[in-house]
Design a protein around this motif. Structure first.
Motif, mmCIF file in Angstrom:
data_model
loop_
_atom_site.group_PDB
_atom_site.id
_atom_site.type_symbol
_atom_site.label_atom_id
_atom_site.label_comp_id
_atom_site.label_asym_id
_atom_site.label_seq_id
_atom_site.Cartn_x
_atom_site.Cartn_y
_atom_site.Cartn_z
ATOM 1 N N THR A 32 22.157 4.456 -2.323
ATOM 2 C CA THR A 32 21.764 4.352 -0.796
ATOM 3 C C THR A 32 20.331 4.760 -0.641
ATOM 4 O O THR A 32 19.933 6.146 -1.145
ATOM 5 N N LEU A 33 19.793 3.941 -0.168
ATOM 6 C CA LEU A 33 18.137 4.327 0.159
ATOM 7 C C LEU A 33 17.766 5.203 1.559
ATOM 8 O O LEU A 33 17.954 4.621 2.411
ATOM 9 N N LYS A 34 17.155 6.325 1.337
ATOM 10 C CA LYS A 34 16.683 6.823 2.466
ATOM 11 C C LYS A 34 15.601 7.714 2.397
ATOM 12 O O LYS A 34 15.453 8.548 1.497
ATOM 13 N N GLU A 35 14.528 7.340 3.427
ATOM 14 C CA GLU A 35 13.240 8.101 3.336
ATOM 15 C C GLU A 35 12.688 8.176 1.863
ATOM 16 O O GLU A 35 12.313 9.295 1.309
ATOM 17 N N ASN A 36 12.593 7.085 1.027
ATOM 18 C CA ASN A 36 12.239 7.145 -0.373
ATOM 19 C C ASN A 36 12.784 7.887 -1.342
ATOM 20 O O ASN A 36 12.356 8.032 -2.380
ATOM 21 N N ILE A 37 14.127 8.159 -1.144
ATOM 22 C CA ILE A 37 14.961 8.629 -2.076
ATOM 23 C C ILE A 37 16.428 7.829 -2.117
ATOM 24 O O ILE A 37 16.775 7.543 -1.108
ATOM 25 N N ILE A 38 16.679 7.611 -3.193
ATOM 26 C CA ILE A 38 17.991 6.877 -3.706
ATOM 27 C C ILE A 38 19.084 8.113 -4.338
ATOM 28 O O ILE A 38 18.710 8.514 -5.238
ATOM 29 N N THR A 39 20.203 8.174 -3.365
ATOM 30 C CA THR A 39 21.171 8.981 -3.932
ATOM 31 C C THR A 39 22.410 8.113 -4.299
ATOM 32 O O THR A 39 22.736 7.176 -3.472
ATOM 33 N N GLY A 40 23.333 8.607 -5.322
ATOM 34 C CA GLY A 40 24.748 7.907 -5.333
ATOM 35 C C GLY A 40 25.466 8.137 -6.740
ATOM 36 O O GLY A 40 24.790 9.156 -7.174
ATOM 37 N N LYS A 41 25.949 7.361 -7.029
ATOM 38 C CA LYS A 41 26.842 7.424 -8.422
ATOM 39 C C LYS A 41 26.738 6.611 -9.361
ATOM 40 O O LYS A 41 26.170 5.259 -9.357
ATOM 41 N N VAL A 42 26.727 7.018 -10.669
ATOM 42 C CA VAL A 42 26.191 6.099 -11.768
ATOM 43 C C VAL A 42 27.770 6.105 -12.635
ATOM 44 O O VAL A 42 28.579 7.033 -12.888
ATOM 45 N N GLU A 43 28.308 4.706 -12.726
ATOM 46 C CA GLU A 43 29.606 4.784 -13.300
ATOM 47 C C GLU A 43 29.401 4.313 -14.713
ATOM 48 O O GLU A 43 28.829 3.111 -15.015
ATOM 49 N N SER A 44 29.916 5.013 -15.702
ATOM 50 C CA SER A 44 29.803 4.588 -17.166
ATOM 51 C C SER A 44 30.998 4.942 -17.945
ATOM 52 O O SER A 44 32.003 5.574 -17.320
ATOM 53 N N SER A 45 30.900 4.783 -19.300
ATOM 54 C CA SER A 45 32.025 5.061 -20.042
ATOM 55 C C SER A 45 32.269 6.602 -20.060
ATOM 56 O O SER A 45 33.133 7.333 -20.433
ATOM 57 N N GLU A 46 31.171 7.147 -19.737
ATOM 58 C CA GLU A 46 31.240 8.857 -19.688
ATOM 59 C C GLU A 46 31.936 9.486 -18.375
ATOM 60 O O GLU A 46 32.028 10.454 -18.179
ATOM 61 N N GLY A 47 32.104 8.336 -17.443
ATOM 62 C CA GLY A 47 32.673 8.754 -16.328
ATOM 63 C C GLY A 47 31.938 8.365 -15.043
ATOM 64 O O GLY A 47 30.772 7.723 -15.171
ATOM 65 N N ILE A 48 32.067 9.232 -13.869
ATOM 66 C CA ILE A 48 31.290 8.951 -12.711
ATOM 67 C C ILE A 48 30.383 10.110 -12.589
ATOM 68 O O ILE A 48 30.927 11.090 -12.449
ATOM 69 N N LEU A 49 29.296 9.727 -12.378
ATOM 70 C CA LEU A 49 28.126 10.901 -12.290
ATOM 71 C C LEU A 49 27.263 10.543 -11.029
ATOM 72 O O LEU A 49 27.090 9.451 -10.592
ATOM 73 N N ASP A 50 26.762 11.690 -10.505
ATOM 74 C CA ASP A 50 25.798 11.621 -9.519
ATOM 75 C C ASP A 50 24.283 11.633 -10.119
ATOM 76 O O ASP A 50 23.863 11.770 -11.132
ATOM 77 N N PHE A 51 23.581 10.694 -9.318
ATOM 78 C CA PHE A 51 22.095 10.600 -9.636
ATOM 79 C C PHE A 51 21.339 10.518 -8.375
ATOM 80 O O PHE A 51 21.743 10.368 -7.438
ATOM 81 N N THR A 52 19.746 10.824 -8.496
ATOM 82 C CA THR A 52 18.758 10.623 -7.434
ATOM 83 C C THR A 52 17.808 10.040 -8.147
ATOM 84 O O THR A 52 17.370 10.497 -9.412
ATOM 85 N N ALA A 53 17.144 9.430 -7.502
ATOM 86 C CA ALA A 53 16.143 8.498 -7.551
ATOM 87 C C ALA A 53 14.894 8.692 -6.525
ATOM 88 O O ALA A 53 15.144 8.597 -5.347
ATOM 89 N N CYS A 54 13.757 9.207 -6.868
ATOM 90 C CA CYS A 54 12.702 9.555 -6.062
ATOM 91 C C CYS A 54 11.351 8.587 -6.449
ATOM 92 O O CYS A 54 11.002 8.387 -7.533
ATOM 93 N N ARG A 55 11.218 8.088 -5.333
ATOM 94 C CA ARG A 55 9.931 7.023 -5.417
ATOM 95 C C ARG A 55 8.530 7.762 -5.923
ATOM 96 O O ARG A 55 8.095 8.725 -5.658
ATOM 97 N N LYS A 56 7.995 7.205 -7.296
ATOM 98 C CA LYS A 56 6.878 7.912 -7.555
ATOM 99 C C LYS A 56 5.545 7.855 -6.643
ATOM 100 O O LYS A 56 5.023 8.865 -6.762
ATOM 101 N N GLU A 57 5.495 6.806 -6.060
ATOM 102 C CA GLU A 57 4.392 6.577 -5.201
ATOM 103 C C GLU A 57 4.848 6.195 -3.761
ATOM 104 O O GLU A 57 5.536 5.243 -3.778
ATOM 105 N N ILE A 58 4.750 7.343 -2.695
ATOM 106 C CA ILE A 58 5.334 6.959 -1.517
ATOM 107 C C ILE A 58 4.754 5.969 -0.851
ATOM 108 O O ILE A 58 3.466 5.821 -1.029
ATOM 109 N N LYS A 59 5.624 5.216 -0.246
ATOM 110 C CA LYS A 59 4.989 3.927 0.393
ATOM 111 C C LYS A 59 5.180 4.036 1.864
ATOM 112 O O LYS A 59 6.386 4.524 2.245
ATOM 113 N N THR A 60 4.049 4.080 2.753
ATOM 114 C CA THR A 60 4.028 4.376 4.087
ATOM 115 C C THR A 60 4.273 2.748 4.960
ATOM 116 O O THR A 60 3.580 1.995 4.255
ATOM 117 N N LYS A 61 4.813 2.965 6.192
ATOM 118 C CA LYS A 61 4.976 1.936 6.782
ATOM 119 C C LYS A 61 3.748 1.572 7.858
ATOM 120 O O LYS A 61 2.861 2.376 8.211
#
Length: 127
Positions: free
Chosen positions: A98-127
């Protein structure tokens, strides 16, 4: 039974591809993102996610800190929700976030199991 499971998996992957066509320009997910998955194996803990939008269709790739690049198989983004499918070491990996204020948080599902992830926008875009 194996054929039924394969049919379900293929149908699921095709539904992701169809959803990518419904991307609405203006839902701005494009750009570069720094991704962290703290519980993943060391080589997969940090990466750069690049998402491109061209004529209403999304595409992208993931580049790990060791230099390895993997192209995204399918990507959907609608109403702040993102789903990404890619293949790592011959296994499907699903990112659901889910994207909220230039940060994506969620889950990664793989053969390793279900893990948390965070993604931060490298260059902040303003509206």
């Amino acid at each position: 039974m194996k054929n039924l499971i394969l049919l379900i998996l293929v149908t699921g992957l095709l539904s992701f591809t169809r959803q990518a066509e419904t991307y609405t320009p203006g839902d701005d997910i494009s750009g570069q993102w720094t991704v962290t998955v703290p519980q993943a194996p060391v080589e997969y803990q940090r990466s750069t996610l690049t998402i491109n939008e061209n004529e209403g269709k999304l595409s992208g790739k993931v580049k790990f800190d060791n230099g390895d690049e993997i192209f995204i198989t399918s990507i959907t983004f609608k109403e702040g929700k993102i789903k990404i499918v890619l293949s790592i070491d011959y296994s499907s990996v699903l990112l659901d976030g889910t994207l909220k204020e230039n940060i994506i948080t969620g889950k990664v599902e793989s053969s390793e199991g279900i893990l948390d992830f965070t993604a931060c926008r490298k260059e902040i875009k303003t509206k």
